[in-house]
Design a protein around this motif. Structure first.
Motif, short mmCIF file in Angstrom:
data_model
loop_
_atom_site.label_atom_id
_atom_site.label_comp_id
_atom_site.label_asym_id
_atom_site.label_seq_id
_atom_site.Cartn_x
_atom_site.Cartn_y
_atom_site.Cartn_z
N GLU A 1 0.86 -1.20 0.00
CA GLU A 1 0.00 0.00 0.00
C GLU A 1 0.89 1.24 0.00
OE1 GLU A 1 -4.06 1.67 2.12
OE2 GLU A 1 -2.67 0.51 3.33
N VAL A 2 0.85 1.98 -1.11
CA VAL A 2 1.75 3.13 -1.29
C VAL A 2 1.11 4.42 -0.80
CG1 VAL A 2 3.08 4.44 -3.01
CG2 VAL A 2 2.85 1.97 -3.25
N LEU A 3 -0.18 4.57 -1.03
CA LEU A 3 -0.92 5.75 -0.54
C LEU A 3 -2.00 5.25 0.42
CD1 LEU A 3 -1.36 7.78 -3.86
CD2 LEU A 3 0.41 8.06 -2.11
N PRO B 1 10.91 11.63 2.18
CA PRO B 1 11.92 10.66 1.73
C PRO B 1 11.48 9.91 0.49
CG PRO B 1 10.82 9.90 3.74
CD PRO B 1 10.34 11.29 3.49
N SER B 2 12.44 9.35 -0.23
CA SER B 2 12.13 8.50 -1.38
C SER B 2 11.25 7.34 -0.92
CB SER B 2 13.42 7.93 -1.98
OG SER B 2 14.20 8.96 -2.50
N GLY B 3 10.27 7.00 -1.76
CA GLY B 3 9.39 5.90 -1.43
C GLY B 3 8.25 6.25 -0.50
N SER B 4 8.08 7.55 -0.23
CA SER B 4 7.00 7.95 0.71
C SER B 4 5.65 8.11 0.02
CB SER B 4 7.38 9.24 1.43
OG SER B 4 7.65 10.28 0.51
N ASP C 1 3.38 28.28 -1.23
CA ASP C 1 2.42 28.80 -0.26
C ASP C 1 2.26 27.80 0.88
OD1 ASP C 1 1.53 31.22 -1.72
OD2 ASP C 1 0.86 29.76 -3.20
N ARG C 2 2.32 26.50 0.50
CA ARG C 2 2.21 25.44 1.49
C ARG C 2 3.23 24.35 1.18
NH1 ARG C 2 -3.27 23.62 0.29
NH2 ARG C 2 -2.83 21.76 1.53
N VAL C 3 3.71 23.74 2.23
CA VAL C 3 4.61 22.59 2.11
C VAL C 3 3.92 21.40 2.76
CG1 VAL C 3 6.86 21.62 2.72
CG2 VAL C 3 6.67 24.05 2.08
N VAL C 4 3.90 20.29 2.03
CA VAL C 4 3.25 19.07 2.50
C VAL C 4 4.32 18.00 2.67
CG1 VAL C 4 1.57 17.28 1.92
CG2 VAL C 4 1.07 19.66 1.37
N PHE C 5 4.41 17.44 3.86
CA PHE C 5 5.42 16.41 4.14
C PHE C 5 4.79 15.02 4.07
CE2 PHE C 5 7.55 13.62 7.29
CZ PHE C 5 8.76 13.48 6.63
N PHE C 6 5.30 14.21 3.14
CA PHE C 6 4.84 12.82 2.98
C PHE C 6 5.78 11.89 3.74
CE2 PHE C 6 2.12 14.23 -0.34
CZ PHE C 6 1.32 13.17 -0.76
N HIS C 7 5.21 10.88 4.37
CA HIS C 7 6.02 9.84 4.99
C HIS C 7 5.20 8.57 5.07
CE1 HIS C 7 8.21 7.59 8.13
NE2 HIS C 7 9.26 8.23 7.66
#
Length: 247
Positions: free
Chosen positions: A20-22, A40-43, A209-215
């Protein structure tokens, strides 16, 4: 879809087999907003971006762009894609065609623009990216940074409502990065709605305007550049920024 948003994503899931990637992504982007996605890569950042014009088909959830749910298989994706520009890590230019022919191909084929109109538009957008004098050359003769700027001009020639950028500078030599980011910064100033996957933290700080952090397939944190870079709340964000910013 809420009319105040240009892009609205609700509970988006994407898996490859057991992976499950997302894992339930929610994101809303207003007109003229610039959203930079870091992590990070793969997030899951690039997979998410590719879902936004259905280069990847989500398993579940909704993606509304200009009122169309492109996660719905019944939606005419080719119609909606005409309003979504996408610039990839690798330039994907046709090597057997001149620069201007690369740019006019889609407007003529898809929008039924006349060849003359498309050529006029192509020269206009080449001028914007600083490469008007390269209109008739073969892409093979261009540097990586020039190819990426042509790719941006090609996306703009479709007059999109939204521009998606997937790591547009990661395949470039360091001295070419600034030219491409400069073009993107100008687009942002002109009010283009942009969603950018990037590892260029300086660009995200200056332009977003916005920064979104994926993990790990989730959005862990979403805020202004100041909130994310100066006062990150989530431990995963803090760890990531400590590594990439060498704090």
């Amino acid at each position: 879809m809420d009319k105040q948003y240009k892009v609205q994503v609700k509970d988006l899931h994407k898996s490859y087999g057991e992976n499950e990637v997302l894992k339930g992504i929610d994101l809303a982007v207003k007109p003229s907003e610039v959203v930079c996605m870091i992590g990070p890569s793969g997030s899951g950042k690039s997979t998410f971006l590719r879902c936004l014009n259905r280069l990847e088909v989500p398993n579940s959830g909704h993606i509304y762009i200009d009122g169309y749910d492109i996660a719905d298989p019944k939606t005419d994706i080719n119609l909606v894609r005409q309003n979504i520009g996408m610039v990839f890590q690798h330039f994907n230019l046709f090597p057997n065609m001149s620069v201007i022919d690369n740019i006019t191909l889609a407007p003529v084929e898809l929008k039924k623009m006349s060849k003359e109109e498309a050529q006029e538009a192509a020269l206009h957008y080449l001028d914007i990216v600083g490469l008007k004098e390269k209109a008739n050359v073969n892409p093979r003769t261009l540097s990586g940074g020039q190819k990426q700027r042509v790719a941006i001009a090609r996306a703009l020639a479709m007059k999109p409502d939204v521009m998606l950028f997937d790591e547009p500078t990661s395949a470039l030599d360091p001295e070419m990065v600034g030219d491409v980011l400069g073009v993107m910064q100008d687009l942002a100033k002109e009010g283009m709605t942009m969603i950018v996957v990037t590892h260029e933290m300086g660009f995200a700080k200056r332009v977003a305007d916005r920064v979104v952090f994926f993990h790990d397939g989730k959005i862990r944190e979403d805020g202004t550049p100041e909130q994310i870079f100066e006062h990150p709340q989530h431990p995963d964000t803090q760890n990531f920024l400590n590594k990439v910013l060498n704090v």
